[in-house]
Scaffold this motif. Structure first.
Motif, PDB file in Angstrom:
ATOM      1  N   SER A   1       0.817  -1.215   0.000  1.00  0.00           N
ATOM      2  CA  SER A   1       0.000   0.000   0.000  1.00  0.00           C
ATOM      3  C   SER A   1       0.847   1.260   0.000  1.00  0.00           C
ATOM      4  N   GLU A   2       1.932   1.249   0.778  1.00  0.00           N
ATOM      5  CA  GLU A   2       2.794   2.432   0.847  1.00  0.00           C
ATOM      6  C   GLU A   2       3.448   2.706  -0.510  1.00  0.00           C
ATOM      7  N   SER A   3       3.861   1.644  -1.189  1.00  0.00           N
ATOM      8  CA  SER A   3       4.497   1.814  -2.496  1.00  0.00           C
ATOM      9  C   SER A   3       3.502   2.314  -3.529  1.00  0.00           C
ATOM     10  N   SER A   4       2.288   1.750  -3.512  1.00  0.00           N
ATOM     11  CA  SER A   4       1.270   2.198  -4.469  1.00  0.00           C
ATOM     12  C   SER A   4       0.895   3.650  -4.213  1.00  0.00           C
ATOM     13  N   LEU A   5       0.942   4.053  -2.956  1.00  0.00           N
ATOM     14  CA  LEU A   5       0.657   5.441  -2.622  1.00  0.00           C
ATOM     15  C   LEU A   5       1.722   6.357  -3.222  1.00  0.00           C
ATOM     16  N   LEU A   6       2.968   5.959  -3.150  1.00  0.00           N
ATOM     17  CA  LEU A   6       4.047   6.739  -3.737  1.00  0.00           C
ATOM     18  C   LEU A   6       3.896   6.863  -5.245  1.00  0.00           C
ATOM     19  N   VAL A   7       3.451   5.756  -5.854  1.00  0.00           N
ATOM     20  CA  VAL A   7       3.253   5.773  -7.312  1.00  0.00           C
ATOM     21  C   VAL A   7       2.207   6.815  -7.682  1.00  0.00           C
ATOM     22  N   ILE A   8       1.098   6.832  -6.956  1.00  0.00           N
ATOM     23  CA  ILE A   8       0.038   7.815  -7.251  1.00  0.00           C
ATOM     24  C   ILE A   8       0.545   9.230  -7.020  1.00  0.00           C
ATOM     25  N   GLN A   9       1.278   9.413  -5.957  1.00  0.00           N
ATOM     26  CA  GLN A   9       1.832  10.729  -5.659  1.00  0.00           C
ATOM     27  C   GLN A   9       2.774  11.198  -6.773  1.00  0.00           C
ATOM     28  N   GLU A  10       3.602  10.289  -7.245  1.00  0.00           N
ATOM     29  CA  GLU A  10       4.526  10.627  -8.328  1.00  0.00           C
ATOM     30  C   GLU A  10       3.757  10.959  -9.612  1.00  0.00           C
TER      31      GLU A  10
ATOM     32  N   LYS B   1      -7.774  14.450 -14.861  1.00  0.00           N
ATOM     33  CA  LYS B   1      -6.956  13.289 -14.487  1.00  0.00           C
ATOM     34  C   LYS B   1      -6.365  13.463 -13.085  1.00  0.00           C
ATOM     35  N   ILE B   2      -5.884  14.667 -12.830  1.00  0.00           N
ATOM     36  CA  ILE B   2      -5.299  14.940 -11.510  1.00  0.00           C
ATOM     37  C   ILE B   2      -6.355  14.814 -10.416  1.00  0.00           C
ATOM     38  N   ALA B   3      -7.575  15.355 -10.725  1.00  0.00           N
ATOM     39  CA  ALA B   3      -8.670  15.276  -9.742  1.00  0.00           C
ATOM     40  C   ALA B   3      -9.022  13.823  -9.442  1.00  0.00           C
ATOM     41  N   ASN B   4      -9.069  13.000 -10.490  1.00  0.00           N
ATOM     42  CA  ASN B   4      -9.381  11.580 -10.294  1.00  0.00           C
ATOM     43  C   ASN B   4      -8.282  10.875  -9.486  1.00  0.00           C
ATOM     44  N   LEU B   5      -7.021  11.254  -9.818  1.00  0.00           N
ATOM     45  CA  LEU B   5      -5.920  10.667  -9.059  1.00  0.00           C
ATOM     46  C   LEU B   5      -5.949  11.095  -7.594  1.00  0.00           C
ATOM     47  N   ARG B   6      -6.350  12.345  -7.373  1.00  0.00           N
ATOM     48  CA  ARG B   6      -6.431  12.811  -5.994  1.00  0.00           C
ATOM     49  C   ARG B   6      -7.540  12.056  -5.231  1.00  0.00           C
ATOM     50  N   ILE B   7      -8.631  11.777  -5.916  1.00  0.00           N
ATOM     51  CA  ILE B   7      -9.697  10.974  -5.291  1.00  0.00           C
ATOM     52  C   ILE B   7      -9.177   9.579  -4.963  1.00  0.00           C
ATOM     53  N   LYS B   8      -8.450   9.011  -5.930  1.00  0.00           N
ATOM     54  CA  LYS B   8      -7.860   7.686  -5.725  1.00  0.00           C
ATOM     55  C   LYS B   8      -6.843   7.735  -4.588  1.00  0.00           C
ATOM     56  N   LEU B   9      -6.040   8.826  -4.574  1.00  0.00           N
ATOM     57  CA  LEU B   9      -5.061   8.990  -3.521  1.00  0.00           C
ATOM     58  C   LEU B   9      -5.749   9.100  -2.156  1.00  0.00           C
ATOM     59  N   LYS B  10      -6.837   9.873  -2.119  1.00  0.00           N
ATOM     60  CA  LYS B  10      -7.580  10.042  -0.878  1.00  0.00           C
ATOM     61  C   LYS B  10      -8.098   8.708  -0.365  1.00  0.00           C
ATOM     62  N   LYS B  11      -8.669   7.920  -1.264  1.00  0.00           N
ATOM     63  CA  LYS B  11      -9.197   6.613  -0.880  1.00  0.00           C
ATOM     64  C   LYS B  11      -8.071   5.701  -0.385  1.00  0.00           C
ATOM     65  N   LYS B  12      -6.934   5.763  -1.081  1.00  0.00           N
ATOM     66  CA  LYS B  12      -5.794   4.935  -0.694  1.00  0.00           C
ATOM     67  C   LYS B  12      -5.273   5.365   0.686  1.00  0.00           C
ATOM     68  N   GLN B  13      -5.250   6.677   0.923  1.00  0.00           N
ATOM     69  CA  GLN B  13      -4.802   7.181   2.222  1.00  0.00           C
ATOM     70  C   GLN B  13      -5.700   6.668   3.345  1.00  0.00           C
TER      71      GLN B  13
ATOM     72  N   GLN C   1      -1.384  17.425  11.150  1.00  0.00           N
ATOM     73  CA  GLN C   1      -1.042  17.680   9.754  1.00  0.00           C
ATOM     74  C   GLN C   1      -2.242  17.387   8.873  1.00  0.00           C
ATOM     75  N   SER C   2      -2.277  18.040   7.736  1.00  0.00           N
ATOM     76  CA  SER C   2      -3.360  17.779   6.783  1.00  0.00           C
ATOM     77  C   SER C   2      -3.140  16.426   6.156  1.00  0.00           C
ATOM     78  N   PRO C   3      -4.192  15.792   5.574  1.00  0.00           N
ATOM     79  CA  PRO C   3      -4.037  14.469   4.960  1.00  0.00           C
ATOM     80  C   PRO C   3      -2.960  14.426   3.895  1.00  0.00           C
ATOM     81  N   ILE C   4      -2.939  15.416   3.016  1.00  0.00           N
ATOM     82  CA  ILE C   4      -1.978  15.389   1.913  1.00  0.00           C
ATOM     83  C   ILE C   4      -0.565  15.505   2.446  1.00  0.00           C
ATOM     84  N   LYS C   5      -0.357  16.455   3.364  1.00  0.00           N
ATOM     85  CA  LYS C   5       0.983  16.649   3.908  1.00  0.00           C
ATOM     86  C   LYS C   5       1.442  15.412   4.669  1.00  0.00           C
TER      87      LYS C   5
END
Length: 273
Positions: A3-12, A39-51, A248-252
């Motif tokens: 999960s941590e690695s996939s999170l990094l991939v989305i962040q990148e 695309k960025i908005a969708n990735l952020r949603i995906k990132l949020k769910k992953k977080q 801290q905020s979720p993103i940070k």
């Protein structure tokens, strides 16, 4: 991929798209900018769910670890106390055995003392002594027939009195031993009461320490659940209290701490310590 690695991939991916978007804005290619924005908005949603998924997983692991720590400490606590109680039982039994063994030897000594101190010598009665004198007078007077009759009566009386003396002596010894045994029974009961009192005190101490142990983990669970709820609210954008704003905020949190220790890890370290 964990999960941590996939999170990094989305962040990148988001970071690269943000850079690309910036270039397209500079080139005034707004249609492509709009596509990248979606695309960025969708990735952020995906990132949020992953977080949130990672947060839930961390929370579950944290609960499991706390419960495991509690069960391990409780097991160690019970084993230690079982050993203490068992050692107390063994010590009490040894003391009882030694006391009983000592009593048995004391009984032998007491019997010997009683037998040697109660009427050590047979003492003829006044009637028997008078018959002996009469026999001696009859002999001196040459009245041998009367002397023989008296002699036979004397032997019979003497046997009777000696038998009665022996019976009285036995009764006196046995009564003395009964009194001695009663004193022993009183002492042994007092010893058993003292053992039971000591055992009761140990049980009270065990219950008290068990309550402290349980309360300790109840407090840890409550603090952990409160902190987890704060973190969950923060990541879901629901937390508005002062305590929440200091986190801290979720993103940070996930951008800056993915490869290092997270708040969950820090909380785990606090619990473990």
């Amino acid at each position: 991929m964990d999960s941590e690695s996939s999170l990094l991939v989305i962040q990148e991916q988001i970071s690269k798209l943000e850079q690309e978007k910036l270039k397209l804005e500079q080139q005034e290619l707004y249609s492509e900018v709009d596509n990248l924005t979606h695309k960025i908005a969708n990735l952020r949603i995906k990132l949020k769910k992953k977080q949130i998924d990672i947060l839930k997983s961390h929370h579950t692991n944290e609960k499991d670890q706390l419960e495991k720590s509690f069960q391990n400490e409780l097991s160690t606590f019970n084993n230690n106390w079982d050993n203490i109680i068992e050692a107390y039982y063994e010590k009490s039994q040894i003391e009882l055995d030694e006391f009983t063994k000592k009593h048995q030897q004391n009984m032998i000594n007491e019997r010997n003392r009683l037998e040697n101190s109660l009427h050590m010598f047979f003492k003829p009665s006044a009637a028997l002594l008078n018959m002996i004198k009469c026999k001696e007078k009859a002999v001196k007077a040459g009245k041998y027939a009367d002397a023989q009759t008296l002699f036979n009566q004397i032997e019979e009386a003497k046997n009777f009195e000696e038998t009665r003396f022996a019976e009285q002596k036995r009764n006196a010894v046995e009564q003395g031993l009964v009194n001695f045994r009663q004193a022993y029974e009183k002492k042994i009961q007092n010893l058993k009461k003292r053992h039971q009192t000591g055992l009761n005190e140990l049980e009270i101490q065990r219950i008290s320490e068990n309550d402290i142990l349980i309360k300790k983990y109840e407090n840890l669970r409550r603090d952990m659940e409160n902190n987890q709820q704060i973190m969950k609210n923060i990541h879901e954008g629901k937390h508005t209290t002062a305590a929440g704003r200091h986190h801290q905020s979720p993103i940070k949190t996930f951008y800056s701490n993915t490869s290092s220790s997270s708040p969950l890890t820090a909380r785990k370290k606090t619990v473990d310590s």
